[in-house]
Design a protein around this motif. Structure first.
Motif, PDB file in Angstrom:
ATOM      1  N   ASN A  52       0.856  -1.184   0.000  1.00  0.00           N
ATOM      2  CA  ASN A  52       0.000   0.000   0.000  1.00  0.00           C
ATOM      3  C   ASN A  52       0.891   1.234   0.000  1.00  0.00           C
ATOM      4  OD1 ASN A  52      -2.362  -1.485   0.145  1.00  0.00           O
ATOM      5  ND2 ASN A  52      -2.270  -1.592   2.365  1.00  0.00           N
ATOM      6  N   GLY A  53       0.605   2.176  -0.857  1.00  0.00           N
ATOM      7  CA  GLY A  53       1.378   3.414  -0.907  1.00  0.00           C
ATOM      8  C   GLY A  53       2.571   3.309  -1.833  1.00  0.00           C
ATOM      9  N   LYS A  54       3.223   4.427  -2.008  1.00  0.00           N
ATOM     10  CA  LYS A  54       4.341   4.527  -2.941  1.00  0.00           C
ATOM     11  C   LYS A  54       5.593   3.885  -2.364  1.00  0.00           C
ATOM     12  CE  LYS A  54       6.979   7.493  -5.718  1.00  0.00           C
ATOM     13  NZ  LYS A  54       7.384   8.248  -6.578  1.00  0.00           N
ATOM     14  N   ILE A  55       6.293   3.143  -3.207  1.00  0.00           N
ATOM     15  CA  ILE A  55       7.564   2.516  -2.854  1.00  0.00           C
ATOM     16  C   ILE A  55       8.682   3.433  -3.332  1.00  0.00           C
ATOM     17  CG2 ILE A  55       9.079   0.554  -3.320  1.00  0.00           C
ATOM     18  CD1 ILE A  55       6.581  -1.113  -3.838  1.00  0.00           C
ATOM     19  N   ASP A  56       9.746   3.529  -2.550  1.00  0.00           N
ATOM     20  CA  ASP A  56      10.927   4.290  -2.959  1.00  0.00           C
ATOM     21  C   ASP A  56      11.607   3.538  -4.109  1.00  0.00           C
ATOM     22  OD1 ASP A  56      13.089   5.984  -3.139  1.00  0.00           O
ATOM     23  OD2 ASP A  56      14.060   5.240  -1.321  1.00  0.00           O
TER      24      ASP A  56
END
Length: 181
Positions: A52-56
């Protein structure tokens, strides 16, 4: 008498709230346990939950060895009770691998550690994937090819899409990769 009836009504209402809350908690636990690890391949576990959410983007940097291939989509995998995740490499020396260079936004496939393909430029995105129509982390290359990043940690990465054409012809869509360096 009114107080006794009022007390019983209050207890009945509170009891129904407790039962309702307990039922929701059980459903939540059931969902969490359903999204647990599905098994291992050569000691490396398949994670089932989607990030969930943006990965670096720097997390994908490095050399990744292919250790498992699932013949189906991520959705099919999550619903499969006993997914067949066997993967036998054709390599006698070396292994199939993907090398990501996040600083230059390029990747390349290497068959058996020796047959290197050309570097391919990619765009790392977080948003609505045009292929799956879901908001997720994905890689776009060659202007209309997409690879979904399902999960990534310091040791493993799971990708979905047409990652390796030679494996995709046999039905492989979900790839388990192990970090080499």
């Amino acid at each position: 008498m009114k107080k006794i009836i009022l007390s019983f009504c209050a207890i009945a209402v509170l009891q129904s709230c407790i039962v309702s809350t307990a039922a929701k908690a059980v459903k939540g636990v059931a969902k969490v346990s359903y999204k647990a690890v599905k098994g291992t391949v050569k000691g490396v576990s398949w994670a089932v939950s989607k990030t969930n959410g943006k990965i670096d983007e720097d997390r994908i940097d490095g050399t990744w060895k292919v250790v498992g291939v699932y013949k189906g989509s991520f959705e099919t995998f999550t619903n499969d009770q006993n997914p067949d995740t066997s993967f036998e490499s054709e390599c006698t020396d070396g292994f199939d691998q993907i090398i990501f260079n996040a600083r230059k936004s390029k990747f390349r496939q290497v068959h058996c550690g020796t047959e290197k393909e050309d570097w391919q430029k990619y765009d790392f995105e977080f948003g609505k994937n045009p292929l799956t129509k879901e908001k997720e982390n994905y890689i776009e290359y060659n202007s209309n090819n997409y690879i979904s990043i399902i999960d990534i940690n310091s040791k493993t990465m799971i990708l979905e899409g047409n990652l390796m054409p030679k494996l995709a012809f046999s039905g492989g869509k979900l790839y388990l990769l192990e970090k080499v360096n």
